[in-house]
Design an enzyme around this catalytic site. Structure first.
Site: not given
Ligand SMILES: NC(=O)c1ccc[n+]([C@@H]2O[C@H](COP(=O)([O-])OP(=O)(O)OC[C@H]3O[C@@H](n4cnc5c(N)ncnc54)[C@H](O)[C@@H]3O)[C@@H](O)[C@H]2O)c1
Length: 333
Positions: A232, A261, A300
């Site tokens: 994000r 964005e 995105h």
């Molecule tokens: N660009 C895109 O098209 C797109 C698509 C899907 C997801 N995303 C983004 O990717 C992010 C991650 O997706 P995911 O499926 O891997 O999520 P997920 O929940 O499986 O993984 C997120 C990880 O971050 C860790 N985490 C949370 N807060 C933290 C902190 N303060 N410090 C350290 N670690 C922390 C969690 O423990 C978890 O392991 C989503 O939240 C979303 O914003 C972007």
């Protein structure tokens, strides 16, 4: 029969959803929720949105019958969860649809920068087939720092290992089993920033991760490292990013997301808000970043593969059906 309004849907998605949700009263809007169109959904018990619909308290107020929001995304920072809890509105997301998809896109950005694919493309369009200035760098032997070792981060780690990279992961939770199987090491944030040649962000955006990459944390990064953000925009302080790219502290950035964005996508809307200098500043700053030749930006689009889109719709339909059967699925908040 439920009244359901879908926002931000494409024609092929409408056809698919009509088949999946036969018997319900469906409304479809190609555009995100806006103050102008929200009243068209005033009778809806369920709305389904993507990330460009800001479902804030003001929007929720205009939907008096709303009982459920099914966001067709993993992230849910575009929805006011506090307001939803107050109004007892159930919110579901799509937790796993594109972990390999976003991870593959992460490597598209990494490889563009490591092998100057973006510069080569522009050059050959001009009939220039020289290779001066296109020398890249190998991934093999380099260190990738994964910030957020969740679903996407683990796929990124797995792919990086296949390239022969060393992988460090920073996460508030640890999965020692996966660390052993994939063969990566967990690290503190400071160590990861110090050791990594490429840093890739995969944490959700929340109050703890807002501007996690800022002026101070950038100081700890190895000079000449590359930053990749497919998570994000607001996880990175964009002023600090611009400064780091201009000074050479960061050698490059691969960005699928950036603060502001939404403003860039809706520049027409911005034109009607001429009085807001902060918004204009954000747009000008973003365009300055896009013009840099060590930056690759995709709009995105990391989630956007055919397979992932079908998985998103199937999970969202499952979430809606689960809600209607009284079994909340993939609830957030
Ligand atoms: N660009 C895109 O098209 C797109 C698509 C899907 C997801 N995303 C983004 O990717 C992010 C991650 O997706 P995911 O499926 O891997 O999520 P997920 O929940 O499986 O993984 C997120 C990880 O971050 C860790 N985490 C949370 N807060 C933290 C902190 N303060 N410090 C350290 N670690 C922390 C969690 O423990 C978890 O392991 C989503 O939240 C979303 O914003 C972007």
């Amino acid at each position: 029969m439920a009244r359901i309004s879908f926002f931000e849907v494409k024609p092929w998605e409408i056809t698919y959803l009509k088949k999946q949700l036969k018997g319900h009263q469906l409304q479809f809007f190609p555009e995100p929720i806006t103050p102008e169109n929200i009243s068209k959904a005033k009778d809806s018990e369920i709305i389904s949105v993507f990330i460009y619909s800001g479902v804030d308290a003001a929007a929720i107020k205009k939907l008096p019958k709303l009982k459920m929001i099914a966001t067709r995304s993993t992230g849910f920072d575009h929805i006011d969860l506090k307001e939803c809890a107050k109004r007892k509105i159930s919110v579901s997301n799509v937790p796993f649809y594109g972990e390999n998809t976003v991870a593959e896109h992460t490597f598209a950005l990494i490889l563009s920068l490591s092998r100057n694919i973006h510069k080569s493309y522009v050059r050959t369009l001009r009939n220039d087939f020289s290779i001066d200035g296109l020398t890249g760098f190998d991934l093999k032997g380099k260190t990738l720092g994964v910030i957020g070792g969740g679903h996407i981060g683990m796929h990124v780690a797995r792919m990086a290992r296949a390239f022969g990279m060393h992988v460090r992961v920073y996460d508030v939770n640890r999965n020692e089993f996966l660390a052993e199987v994939i063969n990566f090491k967990y690290a503190s944030l400071d160590d990861l920033l110090k050791e990594s040649d490429i840093i890739s962000l995969h944490v959700p955006h929340n109050k703890f991760t807002h501007h996690l990459i800022n002026k101070d944390s950038i100081k700890k990064i190895k000079t000449g490292a590359v930053l990749i953000n497919t998570a994000r925009g607001a996880i990175v302080d964009t002023d600090a990013l611009l400064e780091a790219l201009e000074s050479g502290k960061l050698a490059g950035a691969g960005l699928d997301v950036i603060e502001g964005e939404d403003l860039i996508k809706e520049e027409n809307q911005l034109l009607s808000d001429l009085a807001n200098p902060d918004k204009w500043r954000a747009v000008v700053r973003d365009h300055k970043i896009f013009r840099m030749d060590n930056v690759v930006f995709t709009p995105h689009n990391a989630f956007n593969s055919q397979e992932a889109l079908i998985r998103i719709l199937d999970t969202s339909v499952g979430n809606i059906e689960g809600f209607l059967e009284g079994k909340g699925k993939n609830l957030v908040g």
